[in-house]
Write a protein that holds these residues in place. Structure first.
Motif, mmCIF file in Angstrom:
data_model
loop_
_atom_site.group_PDB
_atom_site.id
_atom_site.type_symbol
_atom_site.label_atom_id
_atom_site.label_comp_id
_atom_site.label_asym_id
_atom_site.label_seq_id
_atom_site.Cartn_x
_atom_site.Cartn_y
_atom_site.Cartn_z
ATOM 1 N N PRO A 340 0.822 -1.222 0.000
ATOM 2 C CA PRO A 340 0.000 0.000 0.000
ATOM 3 C C PRO A 340 0.852 1.267 0.000
ATOM 4 N N LEU A 341 0.456 2.227 -0.834
ATOM 5 C CA LEU A 341 1.181 3.498 -0.888
ATOM 6 C C LEU A 341 0.988 4.314 0.379
ATOM 7 N N SER A 342 -0.040 3.978 1.162
ATOM 8 C CA SER A 342 -0.301 4.734 2.389
ATOM 9 C C SER A 342 0.703 4.419 3.495
ATOM 10 N N ILE A 343 1.477 3.344 3.340
ATOM 11 C CA ILE A 343 2.469 2.970 4.359
ATOM 12 C C ILE A 343 3.855 3.193 3.777
ATOM 13 N N LYS A 344 4.598 4.126 4.393
ATOM 14 C CA LYS A 344 5.904 4.511 3.842
ATOM 15 C C LYS A 344 7.015 4.319 4.870
ATOM 16 N N ASP A 345 8.210 4.088 4.356
ATOM 17 C CA ASP A 345 9.415 4.012 5.178
ATOM 18 C C ASP A 345 10.501 4.840 4.482
ATOM 19 N N PRO A 346 10.392 6.190 4.587
ATOM 20 C CA PRO A 346 11.272 7.083 3.821
ATOM 21 C C PRO A 346 12.654 7.272 4.446
ATOM 22 N N ARG A 347 13.540 6.339 4.235
ATOM 23 C CA ARG A 347 14.896 6.453 4.763
ATOM 24 C C ARG A 347 15.783 7.219 3.779
ATOM 25 N N PRO A 348 16.691 8.069 4.309
ATOM 26 C CA PRO A 348 17.514 8.922 3.421
ATOM 27 C C PRO A 348 18.314 8.134 2.385
ATOM 28 N N GLU A 349 18.827 6.970 2.770
ATOM 29 C CA GLU A 349 19.642 6.213 1.830
ATOM 30 C C GLU A 349 18.831 5.661 0.651
#
Length: 458
Positions: A340-349
């Protein structure tokens, strides 16, 4: 007039002439500067010139047997509600046949003929038609029109579908255009190992995911991507043109709206229209035949879907293993798994700052996979041997020589990034799946390079 007065008159005339000359020169300079300004402005406006075929200046029509030739879909069949997509030599029948993929009004009962351009002459032969079963209740459906090639016609180069025979006076004037007959030779060696068919692109502005998908295809071992394009954002077009210049993407113009009211979905009650989902099914069938003798394998999928091997990293390693394990089936089905696009894990790397300026989804930020509901139909997409197929649909094969098989998801599965209703996400169990990030070291620099070269200061 005395000498003094004459001298004053001459001086006045000289000053008037000098002033006029100065004004004239100034006017010329201003005019030149204006022309230069217009040139520079126009040059800046048109600095980017898309190479999409329909944006080119229209070229003079080529003719065959006295009839104009149209290479792209769609051609209307004289007075019928039938539209021709493309025509191909069918090498798998006992006799030489031409198969024409069409979009047909299902309730219209018509008698068809193939008008062939053979050795510089028009030859009419009767044709039969077969409407595919996967029309989802819409008025129009995909259909095949087939006709036998006469023995005297050694090489039918072009064909038109008509409801009139060539003996009738109106036959030629009712034909809108000939189209080329493709797949003239039955090849055993193919220029591409893997081709991906994308059908169809409409209102598309997901630029970042488009580049990520293209570069993932390259990493997986794909050499060609065919995109049936209706319309897209200008930045999307720039990216497409970039890949066309690389000879990695082929764009097939796909606009049915002038002829048929297309649906934006697959349920007629929810998405009104006359034809299922922008004409996705005839586009898929065309792609299979278009690449039948150009590609060893053809993958039928969307841009938000990635078929990933679990034990290796490339399709070039996966498919030979599947051939051995499943005894060379016509198609391999890869189970769909939603992220799902609603669940994100935006890590810098995995989320470079420069990417944040670009429209679209960053697939590396979505690592939460929700479970499938075992009580409902679970979608899948296929990688096929096109020479073993006659008809395909959105999820699987309608008619083939060897059928298809569902691949064990522990061997390979499909990663599908899309919006999922919150109530469904809440009900399903969730699991972290970071396998896509195993490609990050290769994917991130490749995507950044394309964005820079295709979009400039993005």
């Amino acid at each position: 007039m005395d000498a003094r007065a004459l001298r004053r008159a001459e001086e006045a005339s000289s000053k008037h002439w000098a002033l006029s000359r100065t004004f004239f020169i100034l006017l010329i300079v201003i005019l030149i500067m204006y022309i230069i300004y217009i040139y520079i402005a126009q040059k800046d406006v048109y600095k980017y010139k898309p190479i999409y075929p329909h944006w080119k200046k229209k070229q003079p029509a080529f003719t065959a047997c006295g009839v104009p030739v149209q290479n792209d879909p769609i051609i209307k069949v004289n007075n019928l509600k039938t539209y021709v997509v493309s025509s191909y030599i069918e090498h798998r029948e006992e006799v030489k046949m031409i198969r024409t993929i069409t979009i047909m009004f299902r309730s219209e009962n018509a008698e068809y003929h193939c008008l062939l351009c053979c050795n510089g002459q028009n030859v009419s032969v009767p044709a039969t038609y077969d409407i595919h079963s996967d029309h989802f209740g819409f008025e129009y459906g995909t259909a095949d029109v087939t006709c036998q090639v006469p023995k005297k016609c050694t090489k039918p180069t072009h064909v038109a579908i008509t409801s009139q025979t060539s003996k009738e006076d109106r036959s030629l004037q009712d034909i809108h255009a000939f189209q080329p007959v493709r797949n003239q030779e039955e090849r055993k060696d193919f220029p591409y190992n893997f081709t991906v068919c994308i059908s169809v692109m409409y209102d598309y502005d997901n630029v970042l995911e488009l580049v990520q998908a293209m570069e993932m295809f390259k990493i997986l071992g794909v050499q060609k991507v065919a995109i049936y394009r209706t319309n897209c954002h200008p930045d999307t077009q720039k990216v497409l043109d970039y890949y066309v210049r690389q000879n990695f993407v082929e764009i097939i113009p796909w606009n049915l709206k002038p002829y048929i009211t297309v649906s934006r979905g697959w349920k007629k009650l929810v998405s009104p229209g006359e034809l299922h989902y922008f004409g996705q099914i005839p586009a898929l069938n065309d792609c299979v035949y278009r690449y039948m003798y150009q590609s060893h394998y053809v993958a039928l999928q969307d841009l938000d879907e990635l078929i990933l091997p679990m034990k290796s990293k490339k399709w070039t390693e996966l498919l030979p293993e599947l051939e051995r394990q499943y005894n060379q089936m016509g198609g391999f089905e890869f189970e769909n798994h939603y992220f799902p696009l609603s669940i994100k894990d935006p890590r810098p790397e995995y989320s470079p700052d420069s990417w944040k300026k670009v429209m679209g989804v960053n697939i590396l930020e979505h690592i939460t996979r929700i479970s499938n509901d075992p009580t409902q139909f679970n979608n899948f997409k296929v990688i096929v041997n096109p020479r073993l197929l006659f008809k395909v649909t959105v999820h699987g094969l309608l008619q083939s020589i060897k059928g298809s098989v569902r691949v064990d998801p522990h061997i390979a599965r499909m990663y599908h990034m899309r919006s999922i209703p919150n109530e469904i996400v809440a009900k399903r169990s969730k699991k972290q799946d970071t396998h896509l990030r195993d490609y990050a070291d290769s994917l991130i620099p490749a995507v950044s390079k394309v964005l820079e070269e295709a979009l400039g200061n993005y």
